[in-house]
Design a protein around this motif. Structure first.
Motif, PDB file in Angstrom:
ATOM      1  N   LEU A 280      75.673   5.874  46.169  1.00  0.00           N
ATOM      2  CA  LEU A 280      76.930   5.229  45.803  1.00  0.00           C
ATOM      3  C   LEU A 280      78.116   5.966  46.431  1.00  0.00           C
ATOM      4  O   LEU A 280      79.052   5.346  46.947  1.00  0.00           O
ATOM      5  CB  LEU A 280      77.077   5.198  44.275  1.00  0.00           C
ATOM      6  CG  LEU A 280      78.337   4.509  43.721  1.00  0.00           C
ATOM      7  CD1 LEU A 280      78.378   3.048  44.159  1.00  0.00           C
ATOM      8  CD2 LEU A 280      78.376   4.618  42.199  1.00  0.00           C
ATOM      9  N   LEU A 281      78.056   7.306  46.394  1.00  0.00           N
ATOM     10  CA  LEU A 281      79.095   8.107  47.026  1.00  0.00           C
ATOM     11  C   LEU A 281      79.136   7.838  48.527  1.00  0.00           C
ATOM     12  O   LEU A 281      80.213   7.738  49.125  1.00  0.00           O
ATOM     13  CB  LEU A 281      78.851   9.596  46.768  1.00  0.00           C
ATOM     14  CG  LEU A 281      79.830  10.575  47.432  1.00  0.00           C
ATOM     15  CD1 LEU A 281      81.245  10.367  46.908  1.00  0.00           C
ATOM     16  CD2 LEU A 281      79.386  12.013  47.210  1.00  0.00           C
ATOM     17  N   GLY A 282      77.966   7.695  49.131  1.00  0.00           N
ATOM     18  CA  GLY A 282      77.883   7.403  50.560  1.00  0.00           C
ATOM     19  C   GLY A 282      78.541   6.081  50.910  1.00  0.00           C
ATOM     20  O   GLY A 282      79.231   5.967  51.931  1.00  0.00           O
ATOM     21  N   PHE A 283      78.349   5.079  50.058  1.00  0.00           N
ATOM     22  CA  PHE A 283      78.968   3.772  50.290  1.00  0.00           C
ATOM     23  C   PHE A 283      80.490   3.877  50.273  1.00  0.00           C
ATOM     24  O   PHE A 283      81.176   3.348  51.161  1.00  0.00           O
ATOM     25  CB  PHE A 283      78.502   2.766  49.230  1.00  0.00           C
ATOM     26  CG  PHE A 283      79.332   1.507  49.191  1.00  0.00           C
ATOM     27  CD1 PHE A 283      79.419   0.683  50.297  1.00  0.00           C
ATOM     28  CD2 PHE A 283      80.025   1.158  48.036  1.00  0.00           C
ATOM     29  CE1 PHE A 283      80.200  -0.479  50.275  1.00  0.00           C
ATOM     30  CE2 PHE A 283      80.796   0.006  48.001  1.00  0.00           C
ATOM     31  CZ  PHE A 283      80.883  -0.811  49.123  1.00  0.00           C
ATOM     32  N   VAL A 284      81.027   4.590  49.291  1.00  0.00           N
ATOM     33  CA  VAL A 284      82.490   4.684  49.136  1.00  0.00           C
ATOM     34  C   VAL A 284      83.106   5.666  50.138  1.00  0.00           C
ATOM     35  O   VAL A 284      84.025   5.314  50.886  1.00  0.00           O
ATOM     36  CB  VAL A 284      82.864   5.108  47.701  1.00  0.00           C
ATOM     37  CG1 VAL A 284      84.373   5.320  47.572  1.00  0.00           C
ATOM     38  CG2 VAL A 284      82.380   4.071  46.691  1.00  0.00           C
ATOM     39  N   ALA A 285      82.579   6.913  50.143  1.00  0.00           N
ATOM     40  CA  ALA A 285      83.196   7.988  50.923  1.00  0.00           C
ATOM     41  C   ALA A 285      82.815   7.954  52.406  1.00  0.00           C
ATOM     42  O   ALA A 285      83.544   8.506  53.231  1.00  0.00           O
ATOM     43  CB  ALA A 285      82.813   9.346  50.330  1.00  0.00           C
ATOM     44  N   TYR A 286      81.687   7.325  52.740  1.00  0.00           N
ATOM     45  CA  TYR A 286      81.274   7.224  54.138  1.00  0.00           C
ATOM     46  C   TYR A 286      81.385   5.789  54.646  1.00  0.00           C
ATOM     47  O   TYR A 286      82.027   5.549  55.665  1.00  0.00           O
ATOM     48  CB  TYR A 286      79.828   7.727  54.304  1.00  0.00           C
ATOM     49  CG  TYR A 286      79.714   9.219  54.478  1.00  0.00           C
ATOM     50  CD1 TYR A 286      80.365  10.099  53.609  1.00  0.00           C
ATOM     51  CD2 TYR A 286      78.956   9.767  55.498  1.00  0.00           C
ATOM     52  CE1 TYR A 286      80.257  11.461  53.758  1.00  0.00           C
ATOM     53  CE2 TYR A 286      78.838  11.143  55.658  1.00  0.00           C
ATOM     54  CZ  TYR A 286      79.496  11.990  54.787  1.00  0.00           C
ATOM     55  OH  TYR A 286      79.391  13.346  54.948  1.00  0.00           O
ATOM     56  N   GLY A 287      80.757   4.840  53.943  1.00  0.00           N
ATOM     57  CA  GLY A 287      80.744   3.449  54.401  1.00  0.00           C
ATOM     58  C   GLY A 287      82.136   2.864  54.550  1.00  0.00           C
ATOM     59  O   GLY A 287      82.544   2.447  55.643  1.00  0.00           O
ATOM     60  N   LEU A 288      82.881   2.821  53.458  1.00  0.00           N
ATOM     61  CA  LEU A 288      84.228   2.246  53.495  1.00  0.00           C
ATOM     62  C   LEU A 288      85.158   3.098  54.354  1.00  0.00           C
ATOM     63  O   LEU A 288      86.021   2.575  55.069  1.00  0.00           O
ATOM     64  CB  LEU A 288      84.783   2.122  52.076  1.00  0.00           C
ATOM     65  CG  LEU A 288      84.063   1.120  51.162  1.00  0.00           C
ATOM     66  CD1 LEU A 288      84.662   1.148  49.761  1.00  0.00           C
ATOM     67  CD2 LEU A 288      84.152  -0.292  51.737  1.00  0.00           C
TER      68      LEU A 288
END
Length: 355
Positions: A220-228
């Motif tokens: 989930l952190l990867g989606f927000v902090a990396y993906g977006l």
């Protein structure tokens, strides 16, 4: 063009703000997840999250306004993925041979590396004010990242950390060369490619975790902090070029420190205030840079998201077009003068320095 520059700056800072979340939150998750596996999960979270958004968009049958990547961009795609895997490996090797303080200090070389590679290899225009901005922002990041400069020393480990920065510098420029294509697709490819590569390394090193909750939180952190974050970063590169986006993106550590103050009750130090003032001054020089001169656009044919409200897309459609859209189109040779940034439509060479 001024409007596009402002949008690019906003996107770069937004990308930095989202990425700034990763450090303090990752610190909590690293209590249960090994570092290499953590890196893999962050990238995989980015890929999975953006793939989900892409599927939802397709189900909604929205009109395609972004250009898809093609085989023509394959060298940059491969370079982006390989460099994103190589950089953390070099950094991990460096950390085994040097102190964390050394690594934190030298990590800031990425800003300069990105700019130098953009200038020397990709021929991106960088004026005097921008160099002042890059210098101030790099120095401020160095002050922020190290508490005790007396403990700093140069070693073999330092060389590996610098190699990691050079890898990321090349990676930033490879991503910039893809920035006219669909940023959603780029993040998906980047997320799964780099994530799977890091996962293989983690498994070889026997770094794994069975804590489902922590694994899910890392994704989930990867989606927000990396993906977006990467998504907005690519849009910023589309408008600003690699060097300028990297400079504005450097506010991420400051956001991370502020979040650490909130989460871990850390104190705001004098060095943080000094670094912040230098960062703001650097941002001012970056924003105040004016680049305006007579330049030539050679005839070229390509595909990307565009509209007909600027002076660069003058081709005619057989049907009425009002909104942004994407299709293969040809730019005829054009010579004109206006303020511009080194976006993908302004890759012309410069015979002299411009302010």
């Amino acid at each position: 063009m001024v409007k596009n520059k402002a949008r690019g700056i906003f996107m770069a800072i937004l990308a930095a703000a989202l990425f700034g979340i990763s450090s303090p939150v990752s610190k909590l998750l690293l209590a249960e997840i090994p570092s290499t596996l953590m890196a893999s999960l962050l990238y995989l979270g980015a890929g999975i999250g953006m793939l989900t958004i892409n599927i939802i968009k397709r189900l909604g049958k929205n009109e395609r306004v972004e250009a898809r990547m093609t085989r023509k961009e394959m060298p940059y795609i491969i370079g982006m993925i390989v460099l994103d895997i190589a950089a953390p490996v070099c950094l991990m090797l460096g950390l085994t041979m040097t102190t964390s303080a050394n690594a934190s200090l030298l990590n800031n070389f990425e800003i300069a590396a990105t700019s130098l590679i953009a200038l020397l290899i990709f021929k991106e225009a960088i004026g005097k004010r921008m160099w002042i901005a890059i210098s101030l922002i790099t120095l401020s990041s160095m002050i922020l990242s190290v508490e005790d400069f007396h403990s700093i020393s140069f070693s073999t480990g330092s060389i590996f950390v610098l190699l990691a920065c050079i890898c990321w510098g090349f990676e930033n420029n490879c991503t910039r060369m893809l920035s006219l294509k669909d940023p959603l697709q780029i993040v998906i490819v980047k997320g799964f490619g780099s994530g799977m590569g890091s996962l293989v390394i983690a498994l070889v090193l026997k770094q794994y975790s069975t804590d489902i909750l922590y694994l899910f939180m890392a994704l989930l952190l990867g989606f927000v902090a990396y993906g977006l974050s990467i998504y907005f970063y690519i849009i910023a590169q589309r408008e600003l070029g690699a060097a300028r986006t990297s400079a504005y993106y450097a506010v991420a550590p400051f956001i991370g420190v502020l979040l650490s103050v909130i989460i871990f009750s850390q104190q705001i130090t004098t060095s943080f205030i000094i670094a912040l003032v230098m960062m703001i001054t650097g941002a001012y020089f970056a924003g105040a840079e004016h680049h305006k001169h007579m330049h030539i656009h050679q005839e070229t044919t390509h595909e990307h998201r565009h509209n007909h409200s600027d002076d660069h897309h003058t081709h005619i459609h057989d049907y009425k077009v009002e909104s942004e859209h994407s299709h293969i189109h040809t730019h005829k040779r054009m010579e004109h003068i206006h303020r511009h940034t080194p976006d993908m439509h302004h890759t012309h060479s410069h015979s002299e320095n411009h302010k």
